[in-house]
Design a protein around this motif. Structure first.
Motif, PDB file in Angstrom:
ATOM      1  N   THR A  63       0.526  -1.064  -0.133  1.00 36.76           N
ATOM      2  CA  THR A  63       0.153  -0.242  -0.501  1.00 36.76           C
ATOM      3  C   THR A  63       1.060   1.697   0.568  1.00 36.76           C
ATOM      4  O   THR A  63       1.967   1.309   0.753  1.00 36.76           O
ATOM      5  N   TRP A  64       0.563   2.474  -1.037  1.00 36.72           N
ATOM      6  CA  TRP A  64       1.418   3.444  -0.606  1.00 36.72           C
ATOM      7  C   TRP A  64       0.286   4.609  -1.134  1.00 36.72           C
ATOM      8  O   TRP A  64      -0.598   4.410  -2.175  1.00 36.72           O
ATOM      9  N   VAL A  87       5.888   2.675   2.868  1.00 38.48           N
ATOM     10  CA  VAL A  87       5.026   1.889   2.415  1.00 38.48           C
ATOM     11  C   VAL A  87       4.544   1.280   3.213  1.00 38.48           C
ATOM     12  O   VAL A  87       5.826   0.775   4.456  1.00 38.48           O
ATOM     13  N   ASN A  88       3.666   0.445   3.428  1.00 38.27           N
ATOM     14  CA  ASN A  88       2.932  -0.700   3.978  1.00 38.27           C
ATOM     15  C   ASN A  88       2.854  -2.278   3.550  1.00 38.27           C
ATOM     16  O   ASN A  88       2.171  -2.047   2.747  1.00 38.27           O
ATOM     17  N   LEU A  89       3.977  -2.556   3.666  1.00 33.71           N
ATOM     18  CA  LEU A  89       4.149  -3.908   3.151  1.00 33.71           C
ATOM     19  C   LEU A  89       3.131  -5.069   4.417  1.00 33.71           C
ATOM     20  O   LEU A  89       4.320  -5.332   4.840  1.00 33.71           O
ATOM     21  N   MET A  90       2.477  -5.794   3.536  1.00 32.89           N
ATOM     22  CA  MET A  90       1.951  -6.883   4.159  1.00 32.89           C
ATOM     23  C   MET A  90       2.060  -8.928   3.813  1.00 32.89           C
ATOM     24  O   MET A  90       1.681  -8.219   2.748  1.00 32.89           O
ATOM     25  N   THR A  91       3.111  -9.623   4.481  1.00 31.43           N
ATOM     26  CA  THR A  91       3.293 -10.932   2.963  1.00 31.43           C
ATOM     27  C   THR A  91       2.441 -11.928   4.245  1.00 31.43           C
ATOM     28  O   THR A  91       2.271 -11.940   5.629  1.00 31.43           O
ATOM     29  N   VAL A 141      15.488   8.480  -1.923  1.00 39.43           N
ATOM     30  CA  VAL A 141      15.584   9.389  -3.371  1.00 39.43           C
ATOM     31  C   VAL A 141      16.745   9.423  -4.318  1.00 39.43           C
ATOM     32  O   VAL A 141      16.954  10.031  -3.633  1.00 39.43           O
ATOM     33  N   VAL A 142      15.777   9.377  -5.444  1.00 44.09           N
ATOM     34  CA  VAL A 142      17.304   9.752  -6.008  1.00 44.09           C
ATOM     35  C   VAL A 142      16.796  11.276  -6.838  1.00 44.09           C
ATOM     36  O   VAL A 142      14.912  11.157  -7.131  1.00 44.09           O
ATOM     37  N   GLU A 143      17.457  12.060  -6.990  1.00 47.58           N
ATOM     38  CA  GLU A 143      17.552  13.449  -8.116  1.00 47.58           C
ATOM     39  C   GLU A 143      17.907  13.174  -9.391  1.00 47.58           C
ATOM     40  O   GLU A 143      19.179  12.742  -9.261  1.00 47.58           O
ATOM     41  N   ASP A 144      17.335  14.188 -10.328  1.00 40.91           N
ATOM     42  CA  ASP A 144      17.901  13.674 -11.647  1.00 40.91           C
ATOM     43  C   ASP A 144      17.077  14.684 -12.440  1.00 40.91           C
ATOM     44  O   ASP A 144      16.456  14.668 -13.068  1.00 40.91           O
ATOM     45  N   SER A 145      17.718  15.315 -13.127  1.00 40.63           N
ATOM     46  CA  SER A 145      17.036  16.455 -14.321  1.00 40.63           C
ATOM     47  C   SER A 145      15.817  16.982 -13.813  1.00 40.63           C
ATOM     48  O   SER A 145      14.966  16.475 -14.702  1.00 40.63           O
ATOM     49  N   GLY A 146      15.882  17.834 -12.706  1.00 42.10           N
ATOM     50  CA  GLY A 146      13.536  18.173 -12.507  1.00 42.10           C
ATOM     51  C   GLY A 146      12.845  16.540 -12.056  1.00 42.10           C
ATOM     52  O   GLY A 146      11.870  16.634 -12.122  1.00 42.10           O
ATOM     53  N   ALA A 147      13.463  15.704 -11.479  1.00 42.20           N
ATOM     54  CA  ALA A 147      13.107  14.720 -11.680  1.00 42.20           C
ATOM     55  C   ALA A 147      13.574  14.374  -9.939  1.00 42.20           C
ATOM     56  O   ALA A 147      14.796  14.287  -9.522  1.00 42.20           O
ATOM     57  N   GLN A 148      12.382  13.685  -9.576  1.00 41.10           N
ATOM     58  CA  GLN A 148      12.853  13.048  -7.963  1.00 41.10           C
ATOM     59  C   GLN A 148      11.984  11.709  -7.852  1.00 41.10           C
ATOM     60  O   GLN A 148      11.045  11.617  -7.928  1.00 41.10           O
ATOM     61  N   ALA A 149      12.551  10.975  -7.526  1.00 37.61           N
ATOM     62  CA  ALA A 149      11.974   9.576  -7.452  1.00 37.61           C
ATOM     63  C   ALA A 149      13.034   8.646  -6.087  1.00 37.61           C
ATOM     64  O   ALA A 149      13.416   8.617  -5.707  1.00 37.61           O
ATOM     65  N   ARG A 150      11.517   8.186  -5.750  1.00 34.54           N
ATOM     66  CA  ARG A 150      11.574   7.665  -4.228  1.00 34.54           C
ATOM     67  C   ARG A 150      11.086   6.191  -5.075  1.00 34.54           C
ATOM     68  O   ARG A 150      10.535   5.896  -5.011  1.00 34.54           O
ATOM     69  N   VAL A 151      12.149   5.142  -3.997  1.00 39.40           N
ATOM     70  CA  VAL A 151      12.777   4.419  -4.538  1.00 39.40           C
ATOM     71  C   VAL A 151      12.088   3.144  -3.557  1.00 39.40           C
ATOM     72  O   VAL A 151      12.630   3.176  -2.153  1.00 39.40           O
ATOM     73  N   ILE A 152      10.685   2.204  -3.326  1.00 42.15           N
ATOM     74  CA  ILE A 152       9.274   1.772  -2.717  1.00 42.15           C
ATOM     75  C   ILE A 152      10.362   0.541  -2.487  1.00 42.15           C
ATOM     76  O   ILE A 152      10.091   0.183  -0.937  1.00 42.15           O
TER      77      ILE A 152
END
Length: 292
Positions: A63-64, A87-91, A141-152
């Protein structure tokens, strides 16, 4: 190159809309992802979201949220309030029961609801592992050229999230500014993107909001936006063994699903402490997931 686009099936739940792209007639899985729902954006009023206790087997739910909050309770005695950035991870493994409801104390402020719910099929040999739950807030969080990516989940752009993975999995939330761009990693066997807000394109090909765009494996691509947007990237290793789906159950073995159906009818699954009074009955007809 985009090799396939999947248009969601839309479910109007009154308080909010759910759009489902997996499983579909066109495709069942992308990597370990066997179920992909996008819900909202919406302003919840009245009783808010009330998904009564229901069971799962042989999968993990992820769930995100982009906006809003959800109270999660499960049969492991877990209680957690899901909020954006966590992030909620339910196994489920051999079996778990949970409920998802709006925090009652926050309904007066008319909270929003906007996010993703996905299921990951557990790999061969690990479908019956012990059930578990984790909530992870410190995501890279990875940032590059006006982009922000959160690695879930998984490893992307050389950065690994601390979230548990059972099969090779990639999952990221990418926010693009106007004129922003970021390369899309090509390591995964299978991968796809979904535009959830604004506008964006893959190698100049515009994405349609809420559609799942499956990308060619092994090909370097670039995600960009002229005016700003938000895109989910998901995928991972291809499964060699077929998975079957009935309601909230996923398994490589049809008989295991039949056993789970019988167990739910007979009340053999554990209860959810703090939410024991209600439950979602097993549906008569095969379908994926129930909403109240």
């Amino acid at each position: 190159m985009i090799t396939q686009t999947i248009t969601p099936v839309t479910h109007d739940l009154g308080a909010f809309t759910v759009r489902r792209v997996l499983p579909s007639k066109a495709r069942t899985m992308v990597g370990p992802f066997i179920f992909v729902d996008e819900f909202g954006p919406a302003d919840l009023t009245g009783d808010g979201m009330n998904v009564r206790p229901h069971p799962h087997i042989n999968l993990a739910t992820v769930t995100w949220l982009f906006d809003g909050a959800i109270d999660h309770r499960d049969s492991l005695r877990t209680f957690a309030t899901i909020r954006p950035g966590q992030v909620n991870l339910m196994t489920a493994g051999r079996g778990i029961v949970h409920s998802e409801r709006s925090p009652q104390g926050e309904l007066a402020t008319n909270p929003g609801m906007f996010g993703m719910q996905t299921w990951l099929a557990l790999p061969d040999g690990r479908e019956e592992i012990d059930p578990a739950f984790e909530a992870v807030k410190d995501l890279p969080v990875v940032e590059d050229s006006g982009a922000q990516a959160r690695v879930i989940m998984g490893e992307l752009w050389g950065t690994r999230a601390p979230t548990t993975t059972y099969a090779q999995t990639i999952y990221a939330d990418i926010v693009l500014e106007a004129g922003g761009a970021i390369p899309l990693d090509s390591e995964a066997d299978e991968r796809a993107v979904m535009l959830v807000d604004g506008s964006a394109a893959v190698d100049g090909v515009a994405l349609e909001r809420y559609q799942l765009a499956v990308l060619a494996p092994g090909t370097a691509m670039r995600l960009s936006s002229e005016s700003g947007g938000r895109v989910m990237l998901l995928g991972g290793e291809a499964f060699a063994t077929k998975r079957h789906v009935f309601w909230n159950f996923v398994s490589s073995d049809r008989e295991r699903i039949n056993q789970a159906k019988d167990d739910w009818r007979a009340g053999r699954f554990p209860l959810v402490p703090g939410d024991e009074e209600e439950f979602i009955p097993l549906p008569d007809k095969p379908k994926t997931v129930s909403y109240p």
